[in-house]
Design an enzyme around this catalytic site. Structure first.
Site, short mmCIF file in Angstrom:
data_model
loop_
_atom_site.label_atom_id
_atom_site.label_comp_id
_atom_site.label_asym_id
_atom_site.label_seq_id
_atom_site.Cartn_x
_atom_site.Cartn_y
_atom_site.Cartn_z
N HIS A 138 -5.86 -2.14 13.43
CA HIS A 138 -4.58 -1.96 14.11
C HIS A 138 -4.71 -1.85 15.63
CE1 HIS A 138 -2.21 -1.98 10.50
NE2 HIS A 138 -3.17 -1.27 9.94
N HIS A 181 0.83 -1.22 0.00
CA HIS A 181 0.00 0.00 0.00
C HIS A 181 0.87 1.26 0.00
CE1 HIS A 181 0.66 -0.81 4.23
NE2 HIS A 181 -0.24 -1.76 4.25
#
EC number: 3.5.1.5
Length: 571
Positions: A323, A275
């Site tokens: 996360h 990414h």
């Protein structure tokens, strides 16, 4: 004696031919057939009263040992990074045997694929054939991802994880020999190719290298484990010694250093950046700048592809969950906010279209959708044609072949090359494993018609099993025989490092699947990314986040309506 018919009539019988163009789904992309390897008037067509019958299109005298294929896909349009053509595609022993003209040379001209007693036929008239896709950014959180990916046209999954642990939800890492071996055992059940990434975090080469010997085909560095210069350097030392890849999700918070420090730690060695725009993670705000380096193999993940009016809004909650962040902690919210930048996301589609970003992948269940790599790649291609017009290479050709070849390379040959498996998969070329996906043009990129693994049919659209014919409603994806029993072992590949194969890992674990090594990775450069190897100067303004390519600002508008979307799906 010759016979003439209109192009429309010919296409309805045998599929389109040279000069014809096919619209891909409901996009503005048109694939123009560059050459036809079949012979007009000598087409091999199966069915009652048709050509492929004994003594006609089939040679009834030749056995399997006499260069006869196990399967022929007839009169199909092949879309591949190598080009767009119409051909008969022959499969033998699970590999692509030949791409050419099928039939019986005793009664037909130009035959280089002999249909014999041992040959099965799939009718490809009016359909499109592509290589199976390769998703190189998989979080192995749920095994249900595998079937979801398969029915979207993905046939190879590379990544890491052990299940729904917190570290797997955040990082694509299978740490240590015990976890790697258990995952390899689990993979035996699924008609999918797999490769695992070990943990690229540590200061000891031997401690990290034992994961490669255990069966990992590379290492993954992720900021949630600490994307430090030390980890980067040690991982690349292991990679250079064992000829494997390193994938990296860099340091969003710039705690251990800035993008310049990461570049210095990489020190010109080849590495696969995940990414690379940054919303999925990476140096804020300028991780994009790494894509100008010749040793960087940059990818995008699909939640920011294509850029739409909803992209920014969905990312904050997505990021907090993936996360393990706490919305009640201001620092955690600030961390999430630092990733989500309208300016860099708006530049990402353009960088893909220019061939500066080389690959697409999913980031499955961890800020990405495992069943939408193929779909979203083509949505980007369509968005860019609508906003930027035809590529210079496509001007005046009557089609979009260069753009189509560029985009299909992003999820086929380029991830295969980046991870050292392009000798086995990643394109429709003779000698490669027959991982093939058959599409109806109106459903191209959205819903495959049939998925083949190693030449075996493993999944496809099928009607009511109790019906008198195969087509009655409800028609949905059902497994085929290649997805059951010990056939799975012959239909799929487990990719291992050369060190693991030499250490006897397949024998130790009792692996029955086809085993292939990853190789030839450490000498790669971005120039090896087919049709996606551009390296112009890149700059991100640290204040405004504006992205410039060779001094020129690049951006695009968010799309409000997309093709390949609600026309095809209820939800």
């Amino acid at each position: 004696m010759s016979f003439e018919m209109s192009r429309e009539q010919y296409a309805s019988l045998y599929g389109p031919t040279t000069g014809d163009a096919i619209r891909l789904a409901d996009t503005e992309l048109f694939a123009r057939i560059e050459k036809d390897l079949t012979a007009p008037g000598e087409e091999a067509v199966f069915g009652g009263g048709k050509v492929v019958r004994d003594g006609m299109g089939q040679n009834g005298r030749l056995g399997r040992d006499e260069d006869v294929p196990d399967l022929v896909i007839t009169n199909v349009v092949v879309i591949d990074w190598t080009g767009i053509c119409k051909a008969d595609v022959a499969v033998r022993d699970g590999h692509i045997m030949r791409i050419g003209k099928a039939g019986n040379p005793h009664v037909m001209d130009g035959v280089d694929i002999v249909i014999g007693v041992a040959t099965d036929v799939i009718a490809g008239e009016g359909k499109i054939l592509t290589a199976g896709g390769i998703d190189s950014h998989i979080h192995f959180i749920s095994p249900d991802q595998i079937e979801t990916a398969l029915v979207s046209g993905i046939t190879t999954m590379i990544g890491g994880g052990t299940g729904p642990s917190e570290s797997t939800k955040a990082t694509t890492i299978t740490p240590g020999a015990w976890n790697i071996h258990n995952m390899l055992r689990s993979f035996e059940q699924f008609p999918m190719n797999f490769g695992l990434l070990g943990k690229g975090h540590g200061s000891s080469v031997p401690a990290m290298a034992e994961q490669i010997t255990a069966g990992a085909i590379g290492l993954k560095i992720h900021e949630d484990w600490g994307a430090t210069p030390s980890s980067i350097n040690t991982s690349l030392q292991v990679a250079d010694e064992y000829d494997v890849q390193v994938a990296i999700h860099t340091d969003t918070l710039n705690e251990a250093g800035f993008v310049e420090d990461t570049r210095a730690a990489i020190a010109g060695r080849v590495i696969h950046t995940f990414h690379t725009e940054g919303a999925g993670g990476g140096h804020a705000p300028d991780i994009i700048e790494l894509a100008q380096d010749p040793n960087i193999l940059p990818a995008s993940t699909n939640p920011t592809l294509p850029y739409t009016r909803n992209t920014l809004e969905e990312h904050l909650d997505m990021l907090m969950v993936c996360h393990h962040l706490n919305p009640g902690i201001p620092e955690d919210v600030a961390f999430a906010d630092s990733r989500i930048r309208k300016e860099t996301i708006a530049a990402e589609d353009v960088l893909q279209d220019m061939g500066i970003f080389s690959m697409t992948s999913s980031d499955s269940q961890a800020m990405g959708r495992v069943g939408e790599v193929v779909l979203r790649t083509w949505q980007v291609a369509d968005s860019m044609k609508r906003q930027r017009g035809p590529l210079p290479e496509d001007e005046g050709t009557g089609g979009d072949n260069h753009r189509i070849r560029r985009y299909i390379a992003k999820y086929t040959i380029n991830p295969a090359t980046a991870h050292g498996i392009s000798h086995a998969v990643g394109s429709v070329e003779e000698g490669k494993f027959a991982d093939l996906v058959l599409w109806e043009p109106r459903f191209f990129g959205v819903k495959p018609d049939l998925i083949l693994k190693g030449g075996q049919m493993v999944h496809g659209v099928m009607g009511d099993p109790n019906a008198s014919i195969p087509t009655p409603q409800p028609r949905w994806y059902r497994r085929a025989f290649g997805a059951y029993g010990t056939a799975v072992a012959a239909s799929s590949i487990t990719f291992l490092s050369r060190a693991a194969i030499r250490a006897g890992v397949p024998e130790t674990l009792g692996l029955r699947k086809v085993v292939r090594e990853c190789r030839d990775i450490r000498t790669l450069t971005k120039a090896d990314m087919k049709l996606n190897g551009e390296t112009p100067p890149l700059r991100v303004d640290p204040q405004t986040y504006e992205v410039r390519v060779d001094g020129t600002p690049v951006t695009c508008e968010p799309q409000h309506v997309l093709p390949m979307a609600q026309r095809y799906f209820l939800f």
